[in-house]
Design a protein around this motif. Structure first.
Motif, PDB file in Angstrom:
ATOM      1  N   VAL A 189       0.861  -1.037  -0.081  1.00  0.00           N
ATOM      2  CA  VAL A 189      -0.015   0.065   0.018  1.00  0.00           C
ATOM      3  C   VAL A 189       0.873   1.254  -0.020  1.00  0.00           C
ATOM      4  CG1 VAL A 189      -1.856   1.090   1.146  1.00  0.00           C
ATOM      5  CG2 VAL A 189      -1.624  -1.316   1.362  1.00  0.00           C
ATOM      6  N   ASN A 190       0.999   2.119  -1.242  1.00  0.00           N
ATOM      7  CA  ASN A 190       1.645   3.349  -1.009  1.00  0.00           C
ATOM      8  C   ASN A 190       0.947   4.481  -0.677  1.00  0.00           C
ATOM      9  OD1 ASN A 190       3.627   5.010  -1.649  1.00  0.00           O
ATOM     10  ND2 ASN A 190       2.726   5.533  -3.632  1.00  0.00           N
ATOM     11  N   LEU A 191       1.628   4.963   0.468  1.00  0.00           N
ATOM     12  CA  LEU A 191       1.008   6.209   0.999  1.00  0.00           C
ATOM     13  C   LEU A 191       2.266   7.209   1.334  1.00  0.00           C
ATOM     14  CD1 LEU A 191      -1.668   5.042   3.583  1.00  0.00           C
ATOM     15  CD2 LEU A 191      -2.095   6.608   1.866  1.00  0.00           C
ATOM     16  N   MET A 192       3.258   7.258   0.341  1.00  0.00           N
ATOM     17  CA  MET A 192       4.093   8.226   0.449  1.00  0.00           C
ATOM     18  C   MET A 192       3.994   9.564  -0.002  1.00  0.00           C
ATOM     19  SD  MET A 192       6.992   6.310   1.735  1.00  0.00           S
ATOM     20  CE  MET A 192       8.403   6.821   0.975  1.00  0.00           C
ATOM     21  N   ILE A 201       9.216   5.677  -7.481  1.00  0.00           N
ATOM     22  CA  ILE A 201       9.664   4.635  -6.367  1.00  0.00           C
ATOM     23  C   ILE A 201       9.076   3.446  -6.751  1.00  0.00           C
ATOM     24  CG2 ILE A 201       8.046   5.244  -4.684  1.00  0.00           C
ATOM     25  CD1 ILE A 201      10.480   4.726  -2.757  1.00  0.00           C
ATOM     26  N   LEU A 202       7.995   3.438  -7.505  1.00  0.00           N
ATOM     27  CA  LEU A 202       7.273   2.018  -7.634  1.00  0.00           C
ATOM     28  C   LEU A 202       7.662   1.807  -9.066  1.00  0.00           C
ATOM     29  CD1 LEU A 202       3.901   2.890  -6.161  1.00  0.00           C
ATOM     30  CD2 LEU A 202       5.454   1.720  -5.056  1.00  0.00           C
ATOM     31  N   ASN A 203       8.827   0.868  -9.222  1.00  0.00           N
ATOM     32  CA  ASN A 203       9.609   0.534 -10.497  1.00  0.00           C
ATOM     33  C   ASN A 203       9.703  -0.921 -10.411  1.00  0.00           C
ATOM     34  OD1 ASN A 203      11.732   0.358  -8.953  1.00  0.00           O
ATOM     35  ND2 ASN A 203      12.299   2.518  -9.303  1.00  0.00           N
ATOM     36  N   GLN A 204      10.367  -1.403 -11.500  1.00  0.00           N
ATOM     37  CA  GLN A 204      10.834  -2.749 -11.649  1.00  0.00           C
ATOM     38  C   GLN A 204      11.806  -3.222 -10.697  1.00  0.00           C
ATOM     39  OE1 GLN A 204      10.128  -4.651 -14.330  1.00  0.00           O
ATOM     40  NE2 GLN A 204      11.268  -6.576 -13.376  1.00  0.00           N
ATOM     41  N   ILE A 217      -1.566  -1.411  -4.268  1.00  0.00           N
ATOM     42  CA  ILE A 217      -2.484  -0.369  -4.002  1.00  0.00           C
ATOM     43  C   ILE A 217      -1.880   0.942  -4.104  1.00  0.00           C
ATOM     44  CG2 ILE A 217      -4.406   0.200  -2.418  1.00  0.00           C
ATOM     45  CD1 ILE A 217      -4.657  -2.555  -1.612  1.00  0.00           C
ATOM     46  N   ASN A 218      -2.199   1.843  -4.866  1.00  0.00           N
ATOM     47  CA  ASN A 218      -1.635   3.047  -4.909  1.00  0.00           C
ATOM     48  C   ASN A 218      -2.592   4.043  -4.598  1.00  0.00           C
ATOM     49  OD1 ASN A 218       0.446   5.049  -5.038  1.00  0.00           O
ATOM     50  ND2 ASN A 218       0.208   5.062  -7.333  1.00  0.00           N
ATOM     51  N   VAL A 219      -2.616   4.778  -3.504  1.00  0.00           N
ATOM     52  CA  VAL A 219      -3.414   5.873  -3.197  1.00  0.00           C
ATOM     53  C   VAL A 219      -2.834   7.036  -3.019  1.00  0.00           C
ATOM     54  CG1 VAL A 219      -5.311   4.308  -2.241  1.00  0.00           C
ATOM     55  CG2 VAL A 219      -3.421   4.851  -0.895  1.00  0.00           C
ATOM     56  N   ALA A 220      -1.332   7.152  -3.337  1.00  0.00           N
ATOM     57  CA  ALA A 220      -0.781   8.461  -2.985  1.00  0.00           C
ATOM     58  C   ALA A 220      -0.743   9.272  -4.102  1.00  0.00           C
ATOM     59  CB  ALA A 220       0.678   8.035  -2.324  1.00  0.00           C
ATOM     60  N   ARG A 221       0.248   9.329  -5.008  1.00  0.00           N
ATOM     61  CA  ARG A 221       0.311  10.136  -6.250  1.00  0.00           C
ATOM     62  C   ARG A 221       0.709   9.145  -7.334  1.00  0.00           C
ATOM     63  NH1 ARG A 221      -2.153  13.219  -3.590  1.00  0.00           N
ATOM     64  NH2 ARG A 221      -1.611  15.350  -3.526  1.00  0.00           N
ATOM     65  N   GLY A 222       0.063   9.372  -8.606  1.00  0.00           N
ATOM     66  CA  GLY A 222       0.370   8.536  -9.824  1.00  0.00           C
ATOM     67  C   GLY A 222       1.852   8.660 -10.323  1.00  0.00           C
ATOM     68  N   LYS A 223       2.565   9.611  -9.808  1.00  0.00           N
ATOM     69  CA  LYS A 223       4.113   9.769 -10.246  1.00  0.00           C
ATOM     70  C   LYS A 223       4.900   8.779  -9.530  1.00  0.00           C
ATOM     71  CE  LYS A 223       3.829  14.557 -12.351  1.00  0.00           C
ATOM     72  NZ  LYS A 223       4.499  15.916 -12.399  1.00  0.00           N
ATOM     73  N   HIS A 224       4.232   8.370  -8.374  1.00  0.00           N
ATOM     74  CA  HIS A 224       5.110   7.289  -7.539  1.00  0.00           C
ATOM     75  C   HIS A 224       5.294   6.139  -8.527  1.00  0.00           C
ATOM     76  CE1 HIS A 224       3.830   9.204  -3.739  1.00  0.00           C
ATOM     77  NE2 HIS A 224       5.081   9.088  -3.668  1.00  0.00           N
ATOM     78  N   LEU A 225       4.361   5.733  -9.427  1.00  0.00           N
ATOM     79  CA  LEU A 225       4.471   4.646  -9.914  1.00  0.00           C
ATOM     80  C   LEU A 225       4.832   4.621 -11.683  1.00  0.00           C
ATOM     81  CD1 LEU A 225       3.388   1.362 -10.555  1.00  0.00           C
ATOM     82  CD2 LEU A 225       1.127   2.486 -11.152  1.00  0.00           C
ATOM     83  N   VAL A 226       5.753   3.818 -11.987  1.00  0.00           N
ATOM     84  CA  VAL A 226       6.262   3.639 -13.439  1.00  0.00           C
ATOM     85  C   VAL A 226       5.074   2.577 -14.189  1.00  0.00           C
ATOM     86  CG1 VAL A 226       7.931   2.969 -15.009  1.00  0.00           C
ATOM     87  CG2 VAL A 226       8.724   3.901 -12.934  1.00  0.00           C
TER      88      VAL A 226
END
Length: 306
Positions: A189-192, A201-204, A217-226
């Motif tokens: 669960v990403n809440l950073m 930071i959510l990358n390969q 589960i990403n509920v923080a910001r879209g730019k955290h995820l690749v």
């Protein structure tokens, strides 16, 4: 005392009326180019022009939990940026995340698909002991989420920048603790907060360190995820899917692969909505405390990004 309100995507009038009612001694108005100078501002993603024109501001009160959009602007060093402590968002976030975790754990998406085809199906119950949930970011929202997950008896891990000690939660911190945290986690669960350090930071590399069959589960910001890395790890079978509430572009563009992907659940940035009455009560209380020369909670450290 003058308070101005500047929202990029929301109508300011209901907030102007509500703040005026809560703080009768103040003069409250919606900002427009050329508006009078104000002492404080209540904002959501204001333009640089607003900052440039409002040169007498003492504090910016952000109506969301994340302040990344504000810190991208050129702000005077003396200007306080103040985030909401909670204002009803943490219980919403706990509801949302627990729902997403339980939906995945109980395989309710698969049951729903079977029901649509008229199939009465059965799946072997999974073990909670094999479903460690890792909460990445242990601020006000993250701590509430972690405690809520404990109620359902999932093993809960927590990761933060600095050390934390939360009863019943296995805590990790700092760059040195991240690999062990990920390896111990099945559902992430990403809440950073979004900062230069946490963008992408959510990358390969990080997501592949989750346990086999991991879930995001990403509920923080879209730019955290690749995005491409998530899709590749789902396609490879290392990750079993994801629930995404935030995206690099919002609204999520029509035709984006996330909309129709069978293993990705999409929601429209609704995990924790700003509650107007609770937020206004908190902001007005903080402005009044500043008037009395008292310290307030939620002041953002610009160099840290939160």
């Amino acid at each position: 005392m003058k308070i101005t309100i500047c929202f990029a995507t929301l109508p300011p009038e209901p907030w102007v009326q509500a703040v005026q009612q809560a703080f009768p001694a103040a003069e409250v108005f919606a900002w427009a180019p050329g508006a009078p100078q104000a002492d404080h501002a209540i904002v959501w993603a204001p333009p640089q022009q607003f900052i440039d024109e409002q040169s007498t501001l003492q504090a910016l009160f952000n109506i969301g939990a994340g302040v990344d959009a504000l810190l991208q602007l050129k702000l005077p060093p003396s200007l306080k940026v103040v985030r909401l402590d909670d204002a009803g968002m943490s219980v919403q976030m706990a509801e949302f995340v627990c729902h997403a975790v339980i939906r995945h754990f109980r395989e309710l998406d698969a049951y729903e698909a079977d029901v649509k085809t008229g199939r009465w199906s059965y799946r072997k119950p999974q073990s909670r002991a094999d479903f460690a949930v890792g909460v990445m970011g242990l601020g006000v929202l993250g701590e509430r989420v972690a405690k809520a997950l404990q109620v359902f008896e999932f093993p809960v891990n927590g990761f933060s920048r600095s050390p934390k000690d939360l009863p019943g939660i296995r805590c990790f911190h700092g760059p040195q603790g991240l690999p062990e945290f990920l390896a111990a986690t099945r559902v992430l669960v990403n809440l950073m907060p979004l900062t230069t350090e946490t963008e992408n930071i959510l990358n390969q590399s990080t997501l592949s360190q989750l346990q086999q069959g991991g879930y995001l589960i990403n509920v923080a910001r879209g730019k955290h995820l690749v995005d491409e890395d998530l899709l590749a790890l789902i396609d490879s079978g290392h990750l079993s899917g994801a629930t995404l509430d935030v995206f690099r572009t919002e609204p999520l563009p029509a035709g984006h692969v996330f909309w129709q992907h069978p293993k990705i659940t999409v929601t429209p940035h609704t995990s924790a909505r700003t509650l107007r009455e609770e937020s206004i009560a908190q902001i007005v209380g903080k402005i009044q405390a500043l008037q009395r020369g008292e310290p307030i909670n939620g002041v953002v450290e610009h160099h840290r990004g939160y």
